[in-house]
Design an enzyme around this catalytic site. Structure first.
Site, short mmCIF file in Angstrom:
data_model
loop_
_atom_site.label_atom_id
_atom_site.label_comp_id
_atom_site.label_asym_id
_atom_site.label_seq_id
_atom_site.Cartn_x
_atom_site.Cartn_y
_atom_site.Cartn_z
N TYR A 167 72.11 -7.26 48.17
CA TYR A 167 72.30 -8.50 47.42
C TYR A 167 73.15 -8.37 46.18
O TYR A 167 73.53 -9.37 45.59
CB TYR A 167 70.95 -9.11 47.07
N GLU A 176 47.14 5.31 65.22
CA GLU A 176 48.23 4.37 65.50
C GLU A 176 47.92 2.99 64.95
O GLU A 176 48.78 2.33 64.37
CB GLU A 176 48.47 4.27 67.01
N ASP A 197 47.26 4.90 71.35
CA ASP A 197 46.99 4.25 72.63
C ASP A 197 47.43 5.15 73.78
O ASP A 197 48.36 5.93 73.64
CB ASP A 197 47.77 2.93 72.73
#
Lengths: 432, 432
Positions: A175, A261, A313
């Protein structure tokens, strides 16, 4: 009321009755596994062995570096550097530019290539590194004048940030000159170039990523001078600071780091104060690991010399997340030595756990074609191939075409994870 | 070397020279605004007035409730209830079911409707509430047997969670019976039904959402018994706990709460320890507000009676986020009284700020057609209409078709936000 009706009524409404039977069934199975659990002292002894091994491994063998492999000439790496030395490096670069201009040669940046063709997986280091190819970025060329200008601008912005010794985000940087940069991907890319050019990490440029991770458990550290005791952070935990250079004085009596996770599993562990029963540090990036969490994990691992166990997972995505922690992402391979944590053990949830812990069929999910492809791709990755155990597990996943989330363990009760699954895993030293 | 070449060289390379000129230009503008700043003591006096007003408003006027408006018969609301009373409510519901079955009438749930047609915006309360329409969900009907079964199952699961007094996530709940629920949206929807049926909040069911928010500044509170001092949380801040019922003992010497949309602005404020110069509590949900952050904000606002100032992007999305904090989301309108924080002031970045603070053209972004539509839709919303100032600002946004992020202020220097923009806003009491 007929006898049949009465009997049915006594057992409660049918749905509740089915639920009851079911919970009894899974309850008895969970009870069976629960019976296998030894007293905590014995489990802790097994954990302590792992801890001792990690400690002695860390102190006896220095971690391999590129120079040990005589690769430092052929490869390029960046390192953490302090504010003054990065400032000096920028000043030198600008002086060299000035001299070149005075000599009538204009100026040009020598920028290391970060393209895939310049990347190399080094099995001894178990991570991706950058080769030493670089290209010239002259100001006096139509094709590079824009990039050279952006490079000069980023150098001057970084210099200003370092002089005030503050930290900014990539978005802030963009910016400051939207007209020049046009698009954040352009300033981001040049920022990585500048890191490579100066030979320092992006954190050393005081440009930080936003934080996502949280930590809880047996860890004390300072965040910008404030002493943080992570056993006293309630259930919410402590947000991992975006600027790793303000983190210091790590102390811990933990035996291991538990890398999780998902947020939900983290919350379960925090609420049950799992770290009080088994001294550990629990950390999560809530999904895909961000740079701040990766830096923080590496810092804990190297300074505290703790073994790291991962709970993800049971799907290709879980393993992919592990790979980012361990080997780094291709995009930031120039900084792989600072961002990666080698030797993370895959604790669970592993494809073989699904049968071993009798995860009910309805809690397993069928893998999509895309999942299967991702699994097969992983089997081709060097970091999987070198671990026979992982190959076997991944093979099983792809063959059974079944996946499961950590939450699938909730089918045996909400605290099954902390009360049975993890203690049993630790007791049986069941990690790969 | 020619004279021309030399002159150019002395000024540095062209890019750096342009950068220098530019920073001088914006520097002089920033300097101008900086000169308007009065000593901190005077700014603080203006802030204290706002603080006093909020304190006396909170103590003199009890917040309006549905029963004050004689709407409690026509509308339905839930409230926070303790574990024992929710358990009792479930036991009563199950006993009623049993009695109904014994009487040969089978069983049926009376479930409040959460459809849009049953929602109502109450201007006096400035939030969406639920009317009292409800529907029957009999077990002995083909069209509702599935939902009735799921409802019974969720009641029994929630009862089990409450008995152990632990907290679980919606995802955990889903995984206890994937076969029955099939899809998480089904167990989620019934969970909201159960909240409504029992007349308690979802937090009272001990089912929590995952946390995203962080807090830093002049606040001390307990998270599950651990005392957290948010002035000593470094730059990373404290993660907002997912379970609001374990949060207690809020203490603060802050004069206001600064609600920040984005992570990057939060980091700037935390690193500059803005709360030490202007006593405040800084909180962010990192984008779209999650339930945990909304509950936490409301808790702070009601217990500490502090005014809330919001710093969001100057685009329709920033205002939408404000609306969720203030009026709630339509999906959870049955719980709007616990989730919403009335009377949040829009501090910035406002469309009128772009010219007032001379945000450079290149840092403003053109609004897309979708943005413009979202802006126009907001102009039709009751919560915007009742605030003339907001209507004017939003009108300006839609007309100029320009938007800007908080980060756009970085174009005047990375610390412009904390050193000039916010102090000046506070000094001029420039909020709506």
């Amino acid at each position: 009321m007929s006898e049949k009706k009465r009997r049915r009524t006594e057992a409660g409404p049918p749905a509740a009755s089915a639920a009851l039977k079911k919970s009894q069934r899974s309850g008895s199975h969970a009870q069976g596994l629960r019976k296998q659990l030894k007293p905590d002292a014995e489990i802790l002894a097994s954990v302590r062995e792992m801890y001792d091994a990690a400690q002695s491994a860390a102190s006896s063998s220095k971690a391999l570096t590129l120079s040990d492999l005589s690769l430092s000439a052929a490869c390029r790496e960046v390192s953490d550097r302090d504010v003054a030395s990065v400032q000096l490096a920028i000043e030198r670069a600008v002086l060299a530019m000035a001299r070149s201009i005075l000599a009538g040669r204009g100026f040009s940046f020598d920028v290391p290539s970060r393209a895939a063709s310049n990347q190399l997986y080094v099995p001894e280091l178990d991570r991706i590194v950058l080769r030493d190819k670089s290209s010239s970025r002259p100001f006096a060329s139509l094709s590079t004048v824009r990039k050279a200008t952006i490079t000069a601008r980023v150098l001057s912005l970084v210099y200003a940030v370092l002089r005030r010794d503050i930290h900014v985000t990539k978005r802030d940087l963009f910016y400051t000159d939207v007209k020049l940069f046009q698009d954040q991907s352009q300033s981001d890319a040049v920022l990585d170039d500048v890191s490579c050019m100066l030979g320092c990490t992006r954190s050393s440029l005081n440009v930080v990523a936003s934080e996502k991770g949280v930590v809880v458990g047996r860890l004390v550290f300072t965040d910008d001078g404030d002493r943080i005791d992570c056993t006293k952070m309630g259930i919410g935990g402590k947000a991992i600071p975006p600027n790793i250079d303000r983190v210091g004085n790590l102390e811990s009596d933990a035996l291991f780091i538990l890398l999780v996770e998902k947020d939900a599993a983290f919350m379960r562990l925090a609420e049950d104060r799992f770290y009080n029963r088994f001294p550990c540090i629990i950390v999560t990036a809530k999904g895909q690991p961000d740079v701040a969490t990766r830096l923080f994990l590496r810092r804990m691992k190297t300074e505290l010399k703790l073994p790291v166990l991962a709970l993800v997972d049971s799907d290709p995505y879980g393993l992919k997340i592990l790979s980012v922690y361990m080997c780094g992402s291709k995009n930031m391979s120039y900084d792989s030595s600072n961002l990666t944590t080698p030797d993370i053990k895959w604790l669970g949830v592993r494809p073989s756990d699904l049968d071993k812990y009798r995860v009910p069929e309805q809690c397993r999910l069928p893998m999509t074609e895309q999942d299967v492809k991702a699994g097969k791709d992983l089997l081709e990755e060097d970091f999987v191939k070198r671990n026979g155990g992982w190959v076997k597990e991944l093979d099983m996943m792809v063959k059974t075409r079944q996946k499961a989330e950590i939450q699938a363990l909730s089918s045996f009760g909400f605290q099954y994870l902390t009360e049975v699954y993890l203690p049993l895993k630790l007791q049986q030293r069941d990690w790969l």
